[in-house]
Design a protein around this motif. Structure first.
Motif, short mmCIF file in Angstrom:
data_model
loop_
_atom_site.label_atom_id
_atom_site.label_comp_id
_atom_site.label_asym_id
_atom_site.label_seq_id
_atom_site.Cartn_x
_atom_site.Cartn_y
_atom_site.Cartn_z
N ARG A 213 0.82 -1.20 0.00
CA ARG A 213 0.00 0.00 0.00
C ARG A 213 0.87 1.26 0.00
O ARG A 213 1.92 1.29 0.65
CB ARG A 213 -0.92 0.04 1.23
N VAL A 214 0.41 2.29 -0.70
CA VAL A 214 1.08 3.59 -0.69
C VAL A 214 0.93 4.18 0.71
O VAL A 214 -0.20 4.30 1.22
CB VAL A 214 0.47 4.53 -1.75
N LYS A 215 2.06 4.47 1.35
CA LYS A 215 2.09 4.99 2.73
C LYS A 215 1.34 4.07 3.69
O LYS A 215 0.88 4.50 4.76
CB LYS A 215 1.51 6.40 2.79
N GLY A 216 1.21 2.82 3.33
CA GLY A 216 0.51 1.85 4.18
C GLY A 216 -0.99 2.05 4.23
O GLY A 216 -1.66 1.42 5.04
N LEU A 217 -1.54 2.90 3.31
CA LEU A 217 -2.96 3.28 3.40
C LEU A 217 -3.80 2.84 2.21
O LEU A 217 -4.96 2.47 2.39
CB LEU A 217 -3.08 4.80 3.56
N ILE A 218 -3.26 2.89 1.00
CA ILE A 218 -4.09 2.67 -0.19
C ILE A 218 -3.30 1.93 -1.25
O ILE A 218 -2.09 2.14 -1.39
CB ILE A 218 -4.60 4.04 -0.73
N GLN A 219 -3.97 1.04 -1.98
CA GLN A 219 -3.27 0.23 -2.96
C GLN A 219 -2.98 0.97 -4.26
O GLN A 219 -1.93 0.77 -4.86
CB GLN A 219 -4.09 -1.03 -3.27
N VAL A 220 -3.91 1.81 -4.73
CA VAL A 220 -3.70 2.49 -6.01
C VAL A 220 -2.81 3.72 -5.82
O VAL A 220 -2.83 4.37 -4.77
CB VAL A 220 -5.03 2.88 -6.66
N SER A 221 -2.04 4.03 -6.85
CA SER A 221 -1.15 5.18 -6.79
C SER A 221 -1.66 6.37 -7.61
O SER A 221 -1.08 7.45 -7.55
CB SER A 221 0.25 4.80 -7.28
#
Length: 376
Positions: A213-221
């Motif tokens: 995850r991006v920043k441990g929060l979300i999968q999409v970039s």
């Protein structure tokens, strides 16, 4: 814990019903599945279907015909439906305006339309910040396709996918070709790109519970919205703590810029499947293309979703007939909201030019059920 969860699910199952389809396109055997079996667009026909898993549907989609040809949009919302609804309301009109200004279709037209739609949703989030700060954590993946004369323009931000189905007359084989790039941290190329752009941030991508995850929060970039990871003004109270970063946001870690490509269509290119990631989680590109090629056009989008749901049920070692009885909300534990649009391409119409038909919106709109439409 598992036993308790299954008891809860069992309590939500409905008695089996005979299969039928309502006038609004809903599948009476599965009331969370609906669509239109076959409609026309400027250069062919299309079929679409949606199955809802979340308590509130977060997907939106549209097929429109303008002076330049056919526009297809599939919008996979997350965190709430607001971003997808904003995209559904503004993106196409922005494309139309940019086509008029630029004198024709191009990747720049689509990029400008994405930016303008992002700006529109930013205004909504900014105005609602004090009363509804959670909108800052709402976003939408955005996949669009434009068939203009003999060209297909694809623009994508997020992890929805477009797959071109072609038939090779030389080899007698059906070919599945993915024509969009996905922006999901589970893909090594996407992680490497993030690392390269954020060399000073070793936590730009974090592996949590087996998921990158991006920043441990979300999968999409990439997405429309998700301003809590794009603008420092939204990564602070009153946004709830689990969305706030431990350090100030120095620069955006997500982008709304789509990757765009242009494909020159040939007579062997027969259809394009546009779908949210929920379909591709259960079907490969080739499996989906083979299903479309080997079955009648009418209801083909619905057939693809049912094939995906059958796979989802199989993975949970349950019957598909049981899965269909699970209520929305609870259903999200088994599969995602799934939206599918299958666009057939008629080579005779492609050769005639862009076309100016205007019957899509009036005769075959893509509508959600009345019970799920926003109020107010």
């Amino acid at each position: 814990m598992l036993e308790w969860f299954m008891k809860m699910v069992m309590s939500c199952w409905r008695p089996a019903k005979r299969h039928s389809q309502g006038q609004d396109g809903t599948d009476r055997q599965d009331p969370l599945l609906w669509g239109k079996d076959l409609c026309t667009h400027a250069v062919g026909e299309f079929s679409y279907a949606v199955v809802q898993a979340n308590a509130i549907l977060e997907d939106m989609s549209q097929v429109e015909t303008g002076s330049f040809g056919t526009f297809v949009g599939v919008y996979d919302g997350h965190g709430g439906p607001e971003a997808a609804r904003c995209v559904n309301e503004y993106l196409y009109s922005s494309v139309q305006e940019n086509v008029a200004e630029e004198g024709g279709m191009s990747c720049d037209v689509l990029r400008n339309a994405f930016k303008e739609t992002e700006d529109k949703f930013y205004d909504i989030v900014q105005k609602a910040w004090l009363v509804k700060p959670q909108l800052a954590a709402v976003g939408s993946c955005c996949l669009t396709g434009v068939v203009c004369s003999s060209k297909l323009y694809i623009a994508n931000a997020g992890d929805s996918r477009a797959v071109l189905g072609s038939y090779s007359r030389d080899t007698g084989t059906v070919i599945a070709r993915q024509i969009s790039k996905e922006h999901n941290a589970s893909i090594e190329e996407v992680r490497n790109d993030l690392y390269a752009k954020h060399e000073d941030d070793p936590q730009i991508v974090v592996l949590k519970h087996g998921v990158w995850r991006v920043k441990g929060l979300i999968q999409v970039s990439r997405s429309i919205g998700d301003f809590y990871l794009k603008k420092a003004e939204f990564n602070r109270p009153p946004l709830i703590a689990r969305f706030r970063l431990p350090e100030p946001l120095k620069r955006p870690v997500m982008s709304a810029e789509p990757e765009c490509s242009v494909i020159t269509l040939s007579p062997q290119d027969e259809f394009v499947i546009f779908a949210t990631d929920g379909l591709w989680e259960h079907l490969s590109n080739k499996e989906a293309v083979d299903i479309v090629y080997s079955h009648p056009r009418a209801g083909i989008a619905r057939r693809l979703i049912k094939a995906a749901l059958q796979e989802a049920a199989k993975k949970r070692e349950m019957r598909y007939s049981d899965l269909k009885r699970i209520e929305r909300g609870i259903r999200r534990h088994f599969h995602d909201d799934i939206t599918v649009v299958v666009v057939y391409l008629d080579p005779k119409l492609l050769n005639k030019g862009s076309g100016t038909a205007d019957h899509i919106s009036s005769k075959c709109p893509i509508d959600m059920p009345k019970s799920d439409r926003p109020r107010g």
